[in-house]
Design an enzyme around this catalytic site. Structure first.
Site, PDB file in Angstrom:
ATOM      1  CD  GLU A 277      -3.194   0.537   2.104  1.00  0.00           C
ATOM      2  OE1 GLU A 277      -4.242   0.008   1.700  1.00  0.00           O
ATOM      3  OE2 GLU A 277      -2.966   0.779   3.311  1.00  0.00           O
ATOM      4  CD  GLU A 280      -2.586   0.923  -4.606  1.00  0.00           C
ATOM      5  OE1 GLU A 280      -3.554   1.055  -5.362  1.00  0.00           O
ATOM      6  OE2 GLU A 280      -2.587   0.158  -3.601  1.00  0.00           O
ATOM      7  CB  CYS A 297      -7.233  -3.252   5.429  1.00  0.00           C
ATOM      8  SG  CYS A 297      -7.319  -1.740   6.391  1.00  0.00           S
ATOM      9  CB  SER A 317      -5.314   0.598  -1.589  1.00  0.00           C
ATOM     10  OG  SER A 317      -4.342  -0.419  -1.710  1.00  0.00           O
ATOM     11  CE  LYS A 356     -10.862  -8.284   7.860  1.00  0.00           C
ATOM     12  NZ  LYS A 356     -10.052  -7.806   6.724  1.00  0.00           N
ATOM     13  CD  GLU A 359     -11.689  -9.278   3.155  1.00  0.00           C
ATOM     14  OE1 GLU A 359     -11.038  -8.375   2.607  1.00  0.00           O
ATOM     15  OE2 GLU A 359     -11.483  -9.651   4.327  1.00  0.00           O
ATOM     16  CD  GLU A 364     -15.276  -9.508  -5.763  1.00  0.00           C
ATOM     17  OE1 GLU A 364     -15.896  -8.481  -5.441  1.00  0.00           O
ATOM     18  OE2 GLU A 364     -15.843 -10.517  -6.224  1.00  0.00           O
TER      19      GLU A 364
END
Length: 572
Positions: A277, A280, A297, A317, A356, A359, A364
């Site tokens: 990050e 980036e 995150c 990000s 989470k 997620e 993806e």
């Protein structure tokens, strides 16, 4: 200003509500709907008291103080009214306390005991309700809902998501998403703050117990567990420790006793996230990329952005969250070195977060057809498992995590607090820009529980604006400013839960702000006392780059550690 309460004098502040004055004076008055920091609704009427000179009982949460008022908080009339309210609630409530996840931690159950409710005085037909298990993260059981409205208020006023609301009128009133659909097709972002607010078992996390136990019992599976930065400074509370005690060592020992083959620290992957990050960020600043860079995150925030701010997705990000990064590395390079097929590596995450779970299910967030993470347990769930196995964190000796993904910097540990990701990124970005360490690595302006924190920081001769925001309503306000053209910020950290992961939707229920502050302080104390306070000095992270990934931002790093986003409506 003085008031008389139960024949004793208390100090009160002009304009405040009576309940606030009573609490500050140490007088306990029960309530089911009052929420600190939000305007009162007076919905539950549990806090009724008698005030001299008024007709009837008044709700103390919504009754302003006046000088010289005389109050009786536990008169016979007030206690009888509270008891009747509890009895009426129980008349339409399931009698399955022994099976409920909130048994012994239920506010309705506690009030029944406090008020001496020992028999059912009211009988009648119960309002039928349908269990909603459509969400990958949150289970909604309307049977156990008492219509206090706290979940509705958190979702609307704190998070600005408004996934649920009151539906119907009179005895038909219930809480549900619009059109009574499942949570999975609502605007819910799985943050779990509604679970923390709920006084009963009407809202709970979706359990992955069976998946985890089945994997541990399967001799073909290499079962690997990782625990997030905020977990070790929180889980001890569920075993009698004071808030903020770091139990990382005994947590490692407990996880091994549960049967996990390897125990890793997600803070290692947080360091890895910072490497990607910060790289980036520097590339965007130097090359005129899209700014501000916004952190990625927090999965609840990412889901919120995909739904509410699809035009700002280029700002996010492309880094996966630390949980997903470590899972991807475990199922690729670690599996290869261990001589195990990637499909036989079962990755379990211990997280302070219910999002989470959502997620881990996203298509993806898969690599070569395999999910990066196979199961997610919240802090609460892990504590239940430890107790189910007859273990107690207080009776264990500390053990270290396994290598090569156990060593972390304290910067990675800061991910558990709002502002921590940003502070860790600033430290490494400074090094990437200047080649030197910051003189003072502490960024005081972005620490604390405030919903929005801003600062100006110098990366050598370059000065940039940064912001850390927590709570999605606060994030919405800041994103509206970015959408309108605000350009003085180079990087924004967003965490969905107020205060960050230390106050995540998977953390212990019933904690107050003092407990959250103690957890946050514990993370900063770990950082203060650490000899390694920057992610780029983590030797094992550098080794991973040298042997497998090449360098931050490399093709292999992008293949494993980065993801993409897309505009999404409510459907999942």
């Amino acid at each position: 200003m003085q008031i008389t309460v139960n024949d004793k004098t208390l100090e009160a502040k002009p304009g405040e509500m009576l309940l606030a004055a009573l609490r500050r004076g140490g007088v306990h008055v029960p309530t089911l709907c009052a929420m600190e920091g939000l305007l009162p609704t007076g919905a539950c009427r549990m806090c009724v008291v008698e005030v001299e000179g008024t007709r009837g009982l008044v709700p103390s949460c919504a009754f302003p103080v006046r000088d010289g008022m005389k109050v009786q908080t536990h008169s016979q009339r007030a206690v009888r009214a509270r008891k009747t309210i509890v009895e009426l609630l129980l008349a339409n409530h399931p009698d399955d306390c022994l099976y409920c996840s909130r048994n012994n931690n239920c506010e309705l159950q506690n009030l029944a005991g406090e008020l001496g409710v020992r028999q059912r005085r009211y009988q009648g037909g119960r309002t039928p309700a349908r269990l909603d298990m459509s969400s990958p993260s949150v289970v909604r059981d309307p049977d156990k809902c008492i219509l206090c409205g706290k979940c509705v208020r958190v979702c609307e006023e704190i998070q600005s998501v408004s996934a649920i609301d009151f539906v119907g009128r009179g005895s038909k009133t219930h809480v549900a998403p619009a059109f009574n659909v499942g949570l999975n097709v609502s605007s819910c972002v799985d943050c779990g703050q509604c679970i923390l607010a709920c006084p009963t078992g009407a809202l709970t996390e979706r359990s992955h117990f069976k998946d985890v136990f089945d994997a541990i019992r399967d001799p073909k599976k290499l079962v690997v567990v990782q625990h997030a930065p905020a977990v070790s400074v929180t889980i001890g509370e569920l075993f009698g420790a004071r808030p903020g005690v770091d139990v990382a060592g005994v947590l490692n020992a407990a996880l091994r006793r549960l049967g996990f083959d390897h125990v890793f620290d997600t803070s290692f992957a947080a360091d890895l996230t910072i490497m990607e990050e910060a790289h980036e960020l520097v590339q965007r600043v130097k090359n005129g990329g899209v700014l501000p860079l916004i952190t990625s995150c927090c999965p609840a925030w990412v889901d919120f952005a995909e739904q509410e701010f699809p035009d700002l997705l280029p700002h996010l990000s492309s880094c996966k969250s630390p949980q997903q990064m470590l899972g991807a590395v475990l199922k690729s390079h670690f599996a290869k070195r261990s001589g195990v097929r990637p499909e036989d590596v079962f990755v379990v995450s211990i997280m302070p977060c219910t999002a989470k779970k959502f997620e881990a299910n996203l298509p993806e967030r898969r690599h070569d057809g395999l999910a990066d993470v196979d199961a997610v347990l919240t802090t609460r769930e892990l504590a239940r498992i430890i107790k189910m196995r007859g273990l107690d964190l207080r009776d264990m000796d500390a053990e270290g995590p396994d290598t090569p993904f156990g060593e972390r910097s304290s910067a990675g540990k800061l991910f558990g607090a709002s502002g921590g990701v940003l502070e860790a990124a600033i430290r490494t970005a400074h090094f990437l820009v200047t080649g030197a360490e910051m003189d003072a690595v502490k960024v005081r302006e972005i620490r604390g529980l405030q919903g929005l924190k801003e600062a100006r920081v110098k990366l050598g001769s370059l000065e940039i604006g940064v912001a850390a925001v927590s709570g999605l309503a606060n994030a919405r306000r800041l994103m509206v400013e970015v959408r309108a053209g605000r350009s003085d910020l180079a990087v924004i950290e967003v965490m969905a839960c107020p205060g960050g992961c230390v106050n995540g939707g998977g953390q212990p229920i019933g904690a107050d702000l003092d407990a959250v502050r103690a957890r946050m302080k514990a993370l900063y104390d770990i950082d203060r006392d650490s000899a390694q306070r920057t992610s780029h000095t983590n030797v094992l992270v550098q080794r991973l780059y040298d042997e497998d990934l090449g360098h931050p931002g490399s093709e292999e790093a992008h293949h494993l550690l980065h993801t993409h986003y897309h505009p999404r409506d409510a459907e999942v």
